[in-house]
Design a protein around this motif. Structure first.
Motif, short mmCIF file in Angstrom:
data_model
loop_
_atom_site.label_atom_id
_atom_site.label_comp_id
_atom_site.label_asym_id
_atom_site.label_seq_id
_atom_site.Cartn_x
_atom_site.Cartn_y
_atom_site.Cartn_z
N GLY A 1 27.13 40.07 -8.25
CA GLY A 1 25.85 39.45 -8.54
C GLY A 1 24.81 39.77 -7.49
O GLY A 1 23.62 39.99 -7.81
N ASP A 2 25.24 39.82 -6.22
CA ASP A 2 24.31 40.20 -5.15
C ASP A 2 23.75 41.60 -5.37
O ASP A 2 22.57 41.86 -5.11
CB ASP A 2 25.03 40.15 -3.79
N LEU A 3 24.60 42.52 -5.85
CA LEU A 3 24.14 43.88 -6.09
C LEU A 3 23.12 43.92 -7.23
O LEU A 3 22.11 44.62 -7.14
CB LEU A 3 25.33 44.79 -6.41
N ARG A 4 23.37 43.16 -8.28
CA ARG A 4 22.39 43.09 -9.37
C ARG A 4 21.04 42.59 -8.86
O ARG A 4 19.98 43.13 -9.23
CB ARG A 4 22.90 42.16 -10.48
N ARG A 5 21.08 41.59 -7.99
CA ARG A 5 19.82 41.05 -7.44
C ARG A 5 19.17 42.06 -6.49
O ARG A 5 17.94 42.18 -6.45
CB ARG A 5 20.08 39.72 -6.75
N ALA A 6 19.99 42.77 -5.72
CA ALA A 6 19.43 43.77 -4.80
C ALA A 6 18.74 44.89 -5.56
O ALA A 6 17.69 45.39 -5.13
CB ALA A 6 20.55 44.34 -3.91
N VAL A 7 19.32 45.28 -6.69
CA VAL A 7 18.70 46.31 -7.52
C VAL A 7 17.37 45.81 -8.07
O VAL A 7 16.35 46.52 -8.05
CB VAL A 7 19.65 46.73 -8.66
N ALA A 8 17.37 44.57 -8.56
CA ALA A 8 16.12 44.00 -9.09
C ALA A 8 15.05 43.91 -8.00
O ALA A 8 13.88 44.24 -8.23
CB ALA A 8 16.40 42.62 -9.67
N ASP A 9 15.46 43.51 -6.80
CA ASP A 9 14.50 43.41 -5.70
C ASP A 9 13.96 44.78 -5.32
O ASP A 9 12.77 44.93 -5.00
CB ASP A 9 15.16 42.75 -4.48
N TRP A 10 14.82 45.79 -5.33
CA TRP A 10 14.41 47.14 -4.94
C TRP A 10 13.28 47.62 -5.86
O TRP A 10 12.30 48.20 -5.39
CB TRP A 10 15.60 48.08 -5.02
N TYR A 11 13.45 47.38 -7.15
CA TYR A 11 12.48 47.88 -8.12
C TYR A 11 11.41 46.84 -8.48
O TYR A 11 10.52 47.12 -9.29
CB TYR A 11 13.19 48.33 -9.40
N ARG A 12 11.54 45.64 -7.91
CA ARG A 12 10.60 44.56 -8.16
C ARG A 12 10.50 44.24 -9.66
O ARG A 12 9.42 44.18 -10.24
CB ARG A 12 9.22 44.91 -7.59
N VAL A 13 11.67 44.05 -10.24
CA VAL A 13 11.77 43.70 -11.65
C VAL A 13 12.71 42.51 -11.77
O VAL A 13 13.45 42.18 -10.83
CB VAL A 13 12.31 44.88 -12.49
N PRO A 14 12.73 41.81 -12.92
CA PRO A 14 13.68 40.71 -13.10
C PRO A 14 15.12 41.23 -13.07
O PRO A 14 15.40 42.38 -13.43
CB PRO A 14 13.32 40.16 -14.49
N GLU A 15 16.03 40.38 -12.64
CA GLU A 15 17.44 40.73 -12.60
C GLU A 15 17.92 41.14 -13.99
O GLU A 15 17.66 40.46 -14.97
CB GLU A 15 18.26 39.54 -12.09
N GLY A 16 18.62 42.25 -14.06
CA GLY A 16 19.11 42.74 -15.34
C GLY A 16 18.12 43.58 -16.12
O GLY A 16 18.44 44.06 -17.21
N HIS A 17 16.92 43.77 -15.58
CA HIS A 17 15.91 44.56 -16.29
C HIS A 17 16.40 45.98 -16.51
O HIS A 17 16.19 46.56 -17.57
CB HIS A 17 14.61 44.56 -15.48
N TYR A 18 17.03 46.54 -15.48
CA TYR A 18 17.65 47.85 -15.61
C TYR A 18 19.16 47.67 -15.69
O TYR A 18 19.73 46.79 -15.05
CB TYR A 18 17.32 48.74 -14.42
#
Length: 511
Positions: free
Chosen positions: A60-77
Protein backbone atom coordinates in the motif's frame (compact mmCIF):
# COMPACT_ATOMS: atom_id res chain seq x y z
CA UNK A 1 27.77 -10.18 12.34
CA UNK A 2 24.78 -8.59 10.59
CA UNK A 3 21.34 -9.15 12.05
CA UNK A 4 19.58 -9.83 8.73
CA UNK A 5 20.85 -10.65 5.25
CA UNK A 6 18.34 -10.50 2.40
CA UNK A 7 19.30 -12.25 -0.84
CA UNK A 8 17.66 -10.79 -3.92
CA UNK A 9 16.65 -7.15 -4.40
CA UNK A 10 13.30 -8.04 -5.89
CA UNK A 11 10.47 -5.81 -4.77
CA UNK A 12 9.72 -8.37 -2.07
CA UNK A 13 13.38 -8.35 -1.08
CA UNK A 14 13.48 -4.58 -0.85
CA UNK A 15 10.37 -4.62 1.35
CA UNK A 16 11.94 -7.30 3.57
CA UNK A 17 15.19 -5.37 3.94
CA UNK A 18 13.50 -2.04 4.63
CA UNK A 19 11.01 -3.54 7.07
CA UNK A 20 13.78 -5.25 9.03
CA UNK A 21 15.88 -2.07 9.10
CA UNK A 22 12.95 0.04 10.25
CA UNK A 23 12.44 -2.48 13.05
CA UNK A 24 15.96 -1.78 14.29
CA UNK A 25 17.94 -4.58 12.65
CA UNK A 26 21.23 -4.13 10.82
CA UNK A 27 20.56 -5.29 7.26
CA UNK A 28 22.61 -6.25 4.22
CA UNK A 29 20.82 -6.67 0.90
CA UNK A 30 22.70 -8.87 -1.58
CA UNK A 31 21.73 -8.43 -5.23
CA UNK A 32 23.41 -10.46 -8.00
CA UNK A 33 22.62 -7.80 -10.61
CA UNK A 34 22.84 -4.01 -10.70
CA UNK A 35 19.23 -2.99 -10.12
CA UNK A 36 16.62 -3.12 -7.38
CA UNK A 37 12.91 -3.84 -7.66
CA UNK A 38 12.91 -7.07 -9.65
CA UNK A 39 9.99 -7.21 -12.05
CA UNK A 40 8.31 -4.18 -10.44
CA UNK A 41 11.11 -2.05 -11.93
CA UNK A 42 12.03 -4.57 -14.63
CA UNK A 43 9.17 -4.29 -17.08
CA UNK A 44 6.08 -5.33 -15.14
CA UNK A 45 4.84 -1.76 -14.81
CA UNK A 46 1.17 -2.67 -15.12
CA UNK A 47 0.56 -4.00 -11.62
CA UNK A 48 -1.77 -6.98 -11.18
CA UNK A 49 -3.58 -6.31 -7.92
CA UNK A 50 -6.62 -8.55 -7.49
CA UNK A 51 -8.82 -7.17 -4.70
CA UNK A 52 -7.44 -3.75 -3.78
CA UNK A 53 -9.03 -4.02 -0.31
CA UNK A 54 -6.30 -6.43 0.82
CA UNK A 55 -3.38 -4.40 -0.52
CA UNK A 56 -1.85 -2.93 2.61
CA UNK A 57 1.43 -2.57 4.43
CA UNK A 58 4.39 -1.75 2.23
CA UNK A 59 2.47 -2.71 -0.91
CA UNK A 60 0.00 0.00 0.00
CA UNK A 61 2.89 2.36 0.73
CA UNK A 62 4.21 1.75 -2.78
CA UNK A 63 0.83 2.55 -4.33
CA UNK A 64 0.77 5.82 -2.38
CA UNK A 65 4.38 6.61 -3.32
CA UNK A 66 3.53 6.16 -6.99
CA UNK A 67 0.50 8.44 -6.64
CA UNK A 68 2.60 11.05 -4.85
CA UNK A 69 5.33 10.88 -7.50
CA UNK A 70 2.87 11.66 -10.28
CA UNK A 71 0.62 13.87 -8.13
CA UNK A 72 -2.47 11.84 -8.92
CA UNK A 73 -5.02 9.99 -6.73
CA UNK A 74 -3.96 6.58 -5.45
CA UNK A 75 -4.72 3.92 -8.04
CA UNK A 76 -4.99 6.44 -10.88
CA UNK A 77 -2.26 4.56 -12.72
CA UNK A 78 -2.06 0.75 -12.73
CA UNK A 79 1.64 1.11 -12.03
CA UNK A 80 4.68 3.35 -12.43
CA UNK A 81 7.22 3.69 -15.20
CA UNK A 82 10.12 1.29 -14.59
CA UNK A 83 12.66 3.99 -13.71
CA UNK A 84 10.22 5.51 -11.22
CA UNK A 85 9.64 2.15 -9.54
CA UNK A 86 13.39 1.71 -9.13
CA UNK A 87 13.83 5.25 -7.82
CA UNK A 88 11.18 4.68 -5.14
CA UNK A 89 12.78 1.39 -4.09
CA UNK A 90 16.25 2.95 -3.93
CA UNK A 91 14.90 5.84 -1.88
CA UNK A 92 13.37 3.46 0.65
CA UNK A 93 16.65 1.56 0.99
CA UNK A 94 18.69 4.72 1.47
CA UNK A 95 16.30 6.17 4.03
CA UNK A 96 16.28 2.90 6.00
CA UNK A 97 20.08 2.66 5.99
CA UNK A 98 20.22 -0.74 4.28
CA UNK A 99 23.68 -1.82 3.09
CA UNK A 100 23.04 -2.76 -0.56
CA UNK A 101 25.72 -4.81 -2.32
CA UNK A 102 25.41 -5.26 -6.07
CA UNK A 103 27.08 -8.02 -8.06
CA UNK A 104 26.71 -10.30 -5.05
CA UNK A 105 26.26 -13.71 -6.66
CA UNK A 106 25.68 -16.57 -4.22
CA UNK A 107 28.00 -19.53 -4.76
CA UNK A 108 27.58 -21.52 -1.54
CA UNK A 109 25.80 -21.65 1.79
CA UNK A 110 26.50 -24.01 4.63
CA UNK A 111 24.27 -25.15 7.44
CA UNK A 112 25.97 -25.31 10.83
CA UNK A 113 25.02 -27.59 13.72
CA UNK A 114 21.51 -26.74 14.85
CA UNK A 115 20.31 -26.41 11.25
CA UNK A 116 21.35 -22.77 10.98
CA UNK A 117 22.76 -21.13 7.85
CA UNK A 118 26.32 -20.02 8.46
CA UNK A 119 28.20 -17.49 6.36
CA UNK A 120 27.22 -17.48 2.70
CA UNK A 121 29.96 -17.38 0.07
CA UNK A 122 29.75 -14.94 -2.84
CA UNK A 123 31.27 -15.08 -6.29
CA UNK A 124 34.19 -12.82 -5.35
CA UNK A 125 35.12 -15.19 -2.53
CA UNK A 126 33.82 -12.97 0.25
CA UNK A 127 31.60 -14.30 3.03
CA UNK A 128 28.60 -12.70 4.70
CA UNK A 129 27.22 -13.90 8.02
CA UNK A 130 23.90 -13.06 9.66
CA UNK A 131 21.68 -14.15 12.49
CA UNK A 132 18.78 -14.54 10.05
CA UNK A 133 18.55 -14.82 6.27
CA UNK A 134 15.73 -13.98 3.88
CA UNK A 135 15.72 -15.57 0.45
CA UNK A 136 13.77 -13.10 -1.70
CA UNK A 137 15.16 -14.28 -5.04
CA UNK A 138 12.83 -15.44 -7.80
CA UNK A 139 14.86 -18.63 -8.11
CA UNK A 140 15.14 -19.74 -4.47
CA UNK A 141 18.90 -20.10 -4.75
CA UNK A 142 19.67 -19.50 -1.08
CA UNK A 143 17.13 -22.00 0.20
CA UNK A 144 18.50 -24.60 -2.22
CA UNK A 145 22.12 -23.89 -1.27
CA UNK A 146 21.17 -24.31 2.39
CA UNK A 147 19.73 -27.76 1.69
CA UNK A 148 16.11 -26.80 2.36
CA UNK A 149 13.73 -29.13 0.46
CA UNK A 150 11.81 -27.68 -2.44
CA UNK A 151 9.69 -28.57 -5.46
CA UNK A 152 9.95 -27.47 -9.09
CA UNK A 153 7.16 -27.50 -11.65
CA UNK A 154 3.75 -29.07 -11.83
CA UNK A 155 2.84 -31.80 -9.38
CA UNK A 156 0.58 -34.74 -10.06
CA UNK A 157 -3.07 -34.18 -9.12
CA UNK A 158 -2.86 -37.06 -6.68
CA UNK A 159 -0.16 -35.41 -4.52
CA UNK A 160 -2.42 -32.83 -2.86
CA UNK A 161 -5.73 -33.89 -4.39
CA UNK A 162 -5.91 -30.68 -6.44
CA UNK A 163 -8.39 -30.44 -9.29
CA UNK A 164 -6.22 -28.08 -11.33
CA UNK A 165 -2.82 -29.70 -10.81
CA UNK A 166 -0.70 -31.38 -13.44
CA UNK A 167 -0.78 -31.23 -17.19
CA UNK A 168 -3.84 -29.38 -18.45
CA UNK A 169 -6.46 -30.36 -20.99
CA UNK A 170 -5.96 -29.06 -24.52
CA UNK A 171 -8.83 -26.60 -24.75
CA UNK A 172 -9.42 -23.74 -27.20
CA UNK A 173 -8.89 -20.14 -26.16
CA UNK A 174 -7.08 -16.97 -27.13
CA UNK A 175 -3.80 -18.32 -25.75
CA UNK A 176 -3.92 -21.51 -27.84
CA UNK A 177 -2.85 -22.08 -31.43
CA UNK A 178 -5.56 -22.49 -34.07
CA UNK A 179 -5.81 -25.98 -35.62
CA UNK A 180 -4.14 -27.22 -38.78
CA UNK A 181 -0.74 -25.64 -38.28
CA UNK A 182 1.93 -28.20 -39.07
CA UNK A 183 4.78 -28.56 -36.55
CA UNK A 184 7.18 -29.98 -39.13
CA UNK A 185 9.88 -27.78 -40.63
CA UNK A 186 9.78 -29.26 -44.12
CA UNK A 187 6.14 -30.31 -44.27
CA UNK A 188 3.34 -27.76 -44.14
CA UNK A 189 0.71 -30.46 -44.59
CA UNK A 190 1.52 -32.05 -41.24
CA UNK A 191 1.30 -35.53 -42.77
CA UNK A 192 4.88 -36.41 -43.58
CA UNK A 193 6.62 -35.71 -40.28
CA UNK A 194 10.26 -34.81 -39.93
CA UNK A 195 12.18 -32.33 -37.77
CA UNK A 196 9.94 -29.91 -35.91
CA UNK A 197 9.96 -26.12 -36.14
CA UNK A 198 11.81 -23.88 -33.70
CA UNK A 199 9.71 -22.52 -30.80
CA UNK A 200 8.21 -25.95 -30.10
CA UNK A 201 8.85 -28.21 -27.11
CA UNK A 202 9.58 -31.43 -28.95
CA UNK A 203 8.49 -34.01 -26.41
CA UNK A 204 5.24 -35.95 -25.98
CA UNK A 205 2.86 -34.24 -23.54
CA UNK A 206 2.43 -36.06 -20.25
CA UNK A 207 -1.02 -37.56 -19.50
CA UNK A 208 -3.62 -35.05 -18.35
CA UNK A 209 -3.34 -34.41 -14.61
CA UNK A 210 0.11 -35.91 -14.23
CA UNK A 211 3.10 -34.03 -12.90
CA UNK A 212 5.75 -33.27 -15.49
CA UNK A 213 7.97 -30.68 -13.80
CA UNK A 214 6.80 -28.00 -16.21
CA UNK A 215 7.04 -24.36 -15.13
CA UNK A 216 5.08 -21.43 -16.48
CA UNK A 217 6.70 -19.80 -19.49
CA UNK A 218 9.18 -16.96 -19.01
CA UNK A 219 9.65 -13.86 -21.10
CA UNK A 220 10.54 -10.19 -21.08
CA UNK A 221 7.97 -7.47 -20.47
CA UNK A 222 8.96 -4.51 -22.65
CA UNK A 223 8.35 -0.80 -22.10
CA UNK A 224 7.21 0.79 -25.35
CA UNK A 225 6.15 4.26 -26.42
CA UNK A 226 4.88 6.28 -29.36
CA UNK A 227 6.98 9.30 -28.37
CA UNK A 228 8.99 11.08 -31.03
CA UNK A 229 12.27 9.97 -29.45
CA UNK A 230 11.29 6.28 -29.39
CA UNK A 231 14.03 3.79 -30.25
CA UNK A 232 13.07 1.75 -33.35
CA UNK A 233 12.97 -2.03 -33.50
CA UNK A 234 16.08 -3.03 -35.41
CA UNK A 235 17.38 -6.29 -36.80
CA UNK A 236 19.74 -7.89 -34.30
CA UNK A 237 23.01 -9.44 -35.36
CA UNK A 238 22.21 -13.14 -35.24
CA UNK A 239 18.55 -12.75 -36.18
CA UNK A 240 17.40 -16.15 -37.48
CA UNK A 241 14.77 -16.12 -40.24
CA UNK A 242 13.97 -19.81 -39.72
CA UNK A 243 13.13 -19.23 -36.06
CA UNK A 244 10.00 -17.29 -37.13
CA UNK A 245 8.51 -19.83 -39.54
CA UNK A 246 5.88 -20.76 -36.96
CA UNK A 247 4.76 -17.12 -36.89
CA UNK A 248 4.48 -17.04 -40.66
CA UNK A 249 2.32 -20.17 -40.63
CA UNK A 250 0.13 -18.70 -37.89
CA UNK A 251 -0.50 -15.49 -39.81
CA UNK A 252 -1.21 -17.53 -42.95
CA UNK A 253 -3.71 -19.65 -41.01
CA UNK A 254 -5.46 -16.54 -39.70
CA UNK A 255 -5.53 -15.08 -43.22
CA UNK A 256 -7.16 -18.20 -44.66
CA UNK A 257 -9.64 -18.27 -41.80
CA UNK A 258 -10.53 -14.62 -42.35
CA UNK A 259 -9.25 -13.57 -38.94
CA UNK A 260 -8.32 -9.90 -38.72
CA UNK A 261 -5.50 -9.56 -36.20
CA UNK A 262 -3.96 -6.46 -34.65
CA UNK A 263 -0.54 -6.12 -33.08
CA UNK A 264 -2.26 -5.11 -29.86
CA UNK A 265 -3.80 -8.57 -29.65
CA UNK A 266 -0.32 -10.05 -29.36
CA UNK A 267 1.38 -7.38 -27.23
CA UNK A 268 -1.38 -5.50 -25.43
CA UNK A 269 -0.37 -2.26 -27.10
CA UNK A 270 -2.08 0.40 -25.05
CA UNK A 271 -0.81 3.40 -23.15
CA UNK A 272 -1.32 1.81 -19.74
CA UNK A 273 1.58 3.52 -17.94
CA UNK A 274 2.21 7.18 -17.14
CA UNK A 275 3.52 9.50 -19.86
CA UNK A 276 1.95 7.45 -22.64
CA UNK A 277 4.10 4.37 -22.17
CA UNK A 278 3.04 0.76 -22.64
CA UNK A 279 3.88 -2.34 -20.62
CA UNK A 280 4.04 -4.88 -23.43
CA UNK A 281 2.45 -8.13 -22.30
CA UNK A 282 2.24 -11.69 -23.62
CA UNK A 283 -1.23 -12.03 -25.11
CA UNK A 284 -2.44 -14.59 -27.60
CA UNK A 285 -0.85 -17.80 -28.88
CA UNK A 286 2.30 -16.12 -30.22
CA UNK A 287 3.90 -13.56 -27.99
CA UNK A 288 6.80 -12.41 -25.83
CA UNK A 289 6.53 -15.60 -23.77
CA UNK A 290 8.92 -18.35 -24.84
CA UNK A 291 7.05 -21.66 -24.96
CA UNK A 292 9.70 -24.07 -26.21
CA UNK A 293 10.29 -25.62 -22.79
CA UNK A 294 13.65 -23.91 -22.23
CA UNK A 295 12.34 -22.39 -19.00
CA UNK A 296 11.84 -25.87 -17.55
CA UNK A 297 15.61 -26.22 -17.09
CA UNK A 298 16.20 -22.75 -15.66
CA UNK A 299 15.45 -23.30 -11.92
CA UNK A 300 18.11 -26.00 -11.51
CA UNK A 301 20.58 -24.74 -14.13
CA UNK A 302 24.06 -23.50 -13.29
CA UNK A 303 25.07 -19.89 -13.91
CA UNK A 304 26.31 -20.47 -17.45
CA UNK A 305 23.19 -22.35 -18.52
CA UNK A 306 20.92 -19.74 -16.92
CA UNK A 307 22.70 -17.02 -18.84
CA UNK A 308 22.22 -18.97 -22.07
CA UNK A 309 18.50 -19.34 -21.31
CA UNK A 310 18.21 -15.67 -20.36
CA UNK A 311 19.80 -14.54 -23.62
CA UNK A 312 17.53 -16.90 -25.55
CA UNK A 313 14.53 -15.15 -24.01
CA UNK A 314 16.02 -11.69 -24.50
CA UNK A 315 16.76 -12.35 -28.17
CA UNK A 316 13.25 -13.76 -28.59
CA UNK A 317 11.80 -10.48 -27.33
CA UNK A 318 14.04 -8.33 -29.55
CA UNK A 319 13.44 -10.47 -32.61
CA UNK A 320 9.70 -10.82 -32.01
CA UNK A 321 9.30 -7.05 -32.13
CA UNK A 322 11.42 -6.85 -35.29
CA UNK A 323 9.52 -9.75 -36.91
CA UNK A 324 6.14 -8.14 -36.26
CA UNK A 325 7.29 -4.82 -37.68
CA UNK A 326 9.27 -6.02 -40.72
CA UNK A 327 8.49 -9.54 -41.98
CA UNK A 328 6.50 -9.67 -45.22
CA UNK A 329 4.38 -12.53 -43.85
CA UNK A 330 2.99 -10.25 -41.15
CA UNK A 331 -0.19 -8.44 -42.22
CA UNK A 332 0.36 -4.88 -43.44
CA UNK A 333 -1.97 -3.53 -40.74
CA UNK A 334 0.11 -5.18 -38.00
CA UNK A 335 3.37 -3.82 -39.41
CA UNK A 336 1.85 -0.36 -39.72
CA UNK A 337 0.69 -0.50 -36.09
CA UNK A 338 4.13 -1.58 -34.95
CA UNK A 339 5.78 1.30 -36.81
CA UNK A 340 4.07 3.72 -34.44
CA UNK A 341 5.82 2.15 -31.45
CA UNK A 342 9.38 1.78 -30.23
CA UNK A 343 11.42 1.30 -27.07
CA UNK A 344 11.16 4.10 -24.50
CA UNK A 345 14.42 6.03 -24.78
CA UNK A 346 14.51 6.87 -21.06
CA UNK A 347 13.97 3.29 -19.85
CA UNK A 348 16.63 0.59 -19.41
CA UNK A 349 19.31 2.77 -21.01
CA UNK A 350 22.12 0.59 -19.60
CA UNK A 351 20.61 -2.64 -21.01
CA UNK A 352 19.84 -1.58 -24.57
CA UNK A 353 16.30 -0.40 -23.66
CA UNK A 354 15.27 -3.96 -22.85
CA UNK A 355 14.52 -4.81 -19.21
CA UNK A 356 17.22 -5.89 -16.80
CA UNK A 357 14.98 -8.62 -15.33
CA UNK A 358 13.83 -11.86 -16.95
CA UNK A 359 10.24 -12.60 -15.95
CA UNK A 360 10.76 -15.81 -13.97
CA UNK A 361 7.12 -16.62 -13.31
CA UNK A 362 8.05 -19.56 -11.11
CA UNK A 363 11.14 -21.53 -10.21
CA UNK A 364 11.71 -23.39 -6.95
CA UNK A 365 9.01 -23.56 -4.28
CA UNK A 366 10.05 -24.34 -0.73
CA UNK A 367 8.54 -27.33 1.08
CA UNK A 368 8.09 -25.63 4.42
CA UNK A 369 6.13 -25.86 7.64
CA UNK A 370 2.88 -25.49 5.69
CA UNK A 371 2.30 -26.08 1.98
CA UNK A 372 -0.35 -23.73 0.65
CA UNK A 373 -2.50 -25.60 -1.88
CA UNK A 374 -5.55 -25.15 -4.04
CA UNK A 375 -7.69 -26.22 -1.07
CA UNK A 376 -6.62 -23.11 0.86
CA UNK A 377 -8.00 -20.93 -1.93
CA UNK A 378 -10.83 -22.86 -3.57
CA UNK A 379 -13.77 -23.12 -3.48
CA UNK A 380 -13.62 -20.82 -0.45
CA UNK A 381 -10.65 -19.56 1.59
CA UNK A 382 -9.42 -21.72 4.45
CA UNK A 383 -8.84 -19.79 7.73
CA UNK A 384 -5.24 -19.49 8.95
CA UNK A 385 -4.48 -18.59 12.56
CA UNK A 386 -1.05 -17.24 11.62
CA UNK A 387 -2.05 -15.06 8.67
CA UNK A 388 0.55 -12.43 7.74
CA UNK A 389 -0.87 -11.20 4.41
CA UNK A 390 -3.80 -11.80 2.13
CA UNK A 391 -3.78 -12.96 -1.47
CA UNK A 392 -6.53 -12.14 -3.91
CA UNK A 393 -5.32 -12.55 -7.48
CA UNK A 394 -6.91 -15.35 -9.48
CA UNK A 395 -5.07 -18.61 -10.05
CA UNK A 396 -3.16 -17.42 -13.11
CA UNK A 397 -1.20 -20.25 -14.69
CA UNK A 398 0.37 -18.96 -17.86
CA UNK A 399 1.12 -21.25 -20.79
CA UNK A 400 3.60 -23.96 -19.89
CA UNK A 401 4.57 -25.20 -23.34
CA UNK A 402 3.89 -25.15 -27.06
CA UNK A 403 4.23 -28.63 -28.42
CA UNK A 404 2.55 -30.84 -31.03
CA UNK A 405 0.56 -34.03 -31.35
CA UNK A 406 -0.82 -36.37 -33.97
CA UNK A 407 -4.51 -35.87 -34.66
CA UNK A 408 -6.53 -38.72 -36.15
CA UNK A 409 -7.63 -37.72 -39.66
CA UNK A 410 -8.48 -39.65 -42.82
CA UNK A 411 -6.56 -41.10 -44.54
CA UNK A 412 -3.62 -40.61 -42.18
CA UNK A 413 -2.92 -38.74 -38.91
CA UNK A 414 -1.95 -35.08 -39.13
CA UNK A 415 0.57 -33.37 -36.88
CA UNK A 416 -0.70 -30.14 -35.31
CA UNK A 417 0.84 -27.49 -33.08
CA UNK A 418 -0.82 -27.16 -29.66
CA UNK A 419 -0.35 -24.77 -26.74
CA UNK A 420 -0.87 -26.15 -23.26
CA UNK A 421 -1.03 -25.06 -19.66
CA UNK A 422 -3.04 -21.83 -19.51
CA UNK A 423 -5.56 -21.64 -16.68
CA UNK A 424 -7.43 -18.80 -14.97
CA UNK A 425 -9.64 -19.45 -11.95
CA UNK A 426 -11.13 -16.64 -9.81
CA UNK A 427 -10.54 -16.70 -6.05
CA UNK A 428 -11.86 -14.78 -3.08
CA UNK A 429 -9.35 -13.00 -0.80
CA UNK A 430 -7.54 -15.64 1.25
CA UNK A 431 -5.03 -15.60 4.12
CA UNK A 432 -1.40 -16.59 3.61
CA UNK A 433 -0.01 -18.25 6.76
CA UNK A 434 3.33 -17.43 8.32
CA UNK A 435 4.15 -21.16 8.27
CA UNK A 436 4.34 -20.98 4.45
CA UNK A 437 7.29 -18.57 4.76
CA UNK A 438 9.50 -20.73 6.98
CA UNK A 439 11.23 -24.08 6.45
CA UNK A 440 10.40 -27.05 8.56
CA UNK A 441 12.10 -26.80 11.95
CA UNK A 442 14.34 -29.78 11.22
CA UNK A 443 15.53 -28.31 7.91
CA UNK A 444 16.64 -24.77 8.81
CA UNK A 445 15.94 -22.39 11.69
CA UNK A 446 17.14 -19.00 10.47
CA UNK A 447 15.65 -18.61 7.00
CA UNK A 448 12.50 -16.92 5.69
CA UNK A 449 11.26 -17.25 2.11
CA UNK A 450 8.63 -14.72 0.98
CA UNK A 451 8.93 -15.24 -2.81
CA UNK A 452 9.63 -18.94 -3.42
CA UNK A 453 7.31 -19.70 -0.54
CA UNK A 454 5.90 -23.08 0.40
CA UNK A 455 3.03 -23.64 -2.04
CA UNK A 456 1.85 -26.04 -4.70
CA UNK A 457 2.12 -25.05 -8.35
CA UNK A 458 -1.59 -24.17 -8.42
CA UNK A 459 -1.61 -22.05 -5.25
CA UNK A 460 1.65 -20.37 -6.21
CA UNK A 461 0.04 -19.24 -9.47
CA UNK A 462 -2.15 -16.92 -7.39
CA UNK A 463 0.41 -15.82 -4.80
CA UNK A 464 3.11 -15.02 -7.37
CA UNK A 465 2.06 -11.41 -8.06
CA UNK A 466 4.43 -8.56 -7.21
CA UNK A 467 1.97 -6.86 -4.85
CA UNK A 468 1.67 -10.04 -2.82
CA UNK A 469 5.46 -10.51 -2.80
CA UNK A 470 5.72 -7.00 -1.34
CA UNK A 471 3.31 -7.81 1.48
CA UNK A 472 5.02 -11.14 2.19
CA UNK A 473 8.44 -9.47 2.06
CA UNK A 474 7.20 -6.94 4.62
CA UNK A 475 6.13 -9.80 6.90
CA UNK A 476 9.38 -11.69 6.39
CA UNK A 477 11.47 -8.60 7.18
CA UNK A 478 9.68 -7.95 10.47
CA UNK A 479 9.87 -11.63 11.39
CA UNK A 480 13.60 -11.74 10.59
CA UNK A 481 14.24 -8.71 12.77
CA UNK A 482 12.27 -10.27 15.62
CA UNK A 483 14.13 -13.58 15.30
CA UNK A 484 17.49 -11.77 15.32
CA UNK A 485 16.47 -9.64 18.31
CA UNK A 486 15.23 -12.54 20.45
CA UNK A 487 17.58 -15.28 19.25
CA UNK A 488 14.59 -17.53 18.60
CA UNK A 489 14.32 -19.77 15.54
CA UNK A 490 12.11 -18.23 12.88
CA UNK A 491 9.55 -20.96 13.55
CA UNK A 492 9.29 -19.94 17.22
CA UNK A 493 8.87 -16.19 17.13
CA UNK A 494 5.81 -14.57 18.69
CA UNK A 495 3.44 -14.59 15.70
CA UNK A 496 0.67 -12.56 17.42
CA UNK A 497 3.29 -9.89 18.10
CA UNK A 498 4.28 -10.02 14.43
CA UNK A 499 0.63 -9.72 13.40
CA UNK A 500 0.19 -6.68 15.64
CA UNK A 501 3.24 -5.02 14.11
CA UNK A 502 1.95 -5.73 10.62
CA UNK A 503 -1.50 -4.38 11.45
CA UNK A 504 0.06 -1.25 12.90
CA UNK A 505 1.90 -0.79 9.58
CA UNK A 506 -1.32 -1.09 7.60
CA UNK A 507 -1.11 -4.73 6.56
CA UNK A 508 -4.56 -6.22 5.97
CA UNK A 509 -4.96 -9.56 7.73
CA UNK A 510 -8.71 -10.01 7.28
CA UNK A 511 -11.70 -8.40 5.62
Amino acid sequence: MTDVVVYGATSGGVCAAVAAARAGASVVLLEPGRHVGGMTSGGLGYTDVGDVRVVGGMAGDLRRAVADWYRVPEGHYAGPEPHVAEAIHRGWLEQAGVDVRFGAVLTAATTTPGDVIGPVVLGDGSQVAAAVFVDASYEGDLLAAAGVPYAVGREDRSLYGERYAGRQELVPGRHTMPPWISPFAGDQSGEEGGPVLPQLHDRPPAPVGSGDGGVMSYGYRVCLTQAADRVPFERRDGYDEAYWELGRRLFDRWRRDGVQVRAGQLLGLEQNLPNGKCDGNSIGPFSLSVLDGSAWAYPEADAAERERIRLHHLHHAQDFLYFLSHDDAVPVAVRAEMERWGYAADEFADTGHLPHQLYVREARRMLGEYVLTEHDLLPSPRPQHDVVAMGSYHVDIREVQRTWRWVAEHPRPVGMVVTEGYLSVPVRPYPVPYRALVPRFADCRNLLVPVCLSASHVAFASVRMEVQYQMLGHAAGLAAAESARTGRPVQSIDVPRLQDALSDAGQVLSL
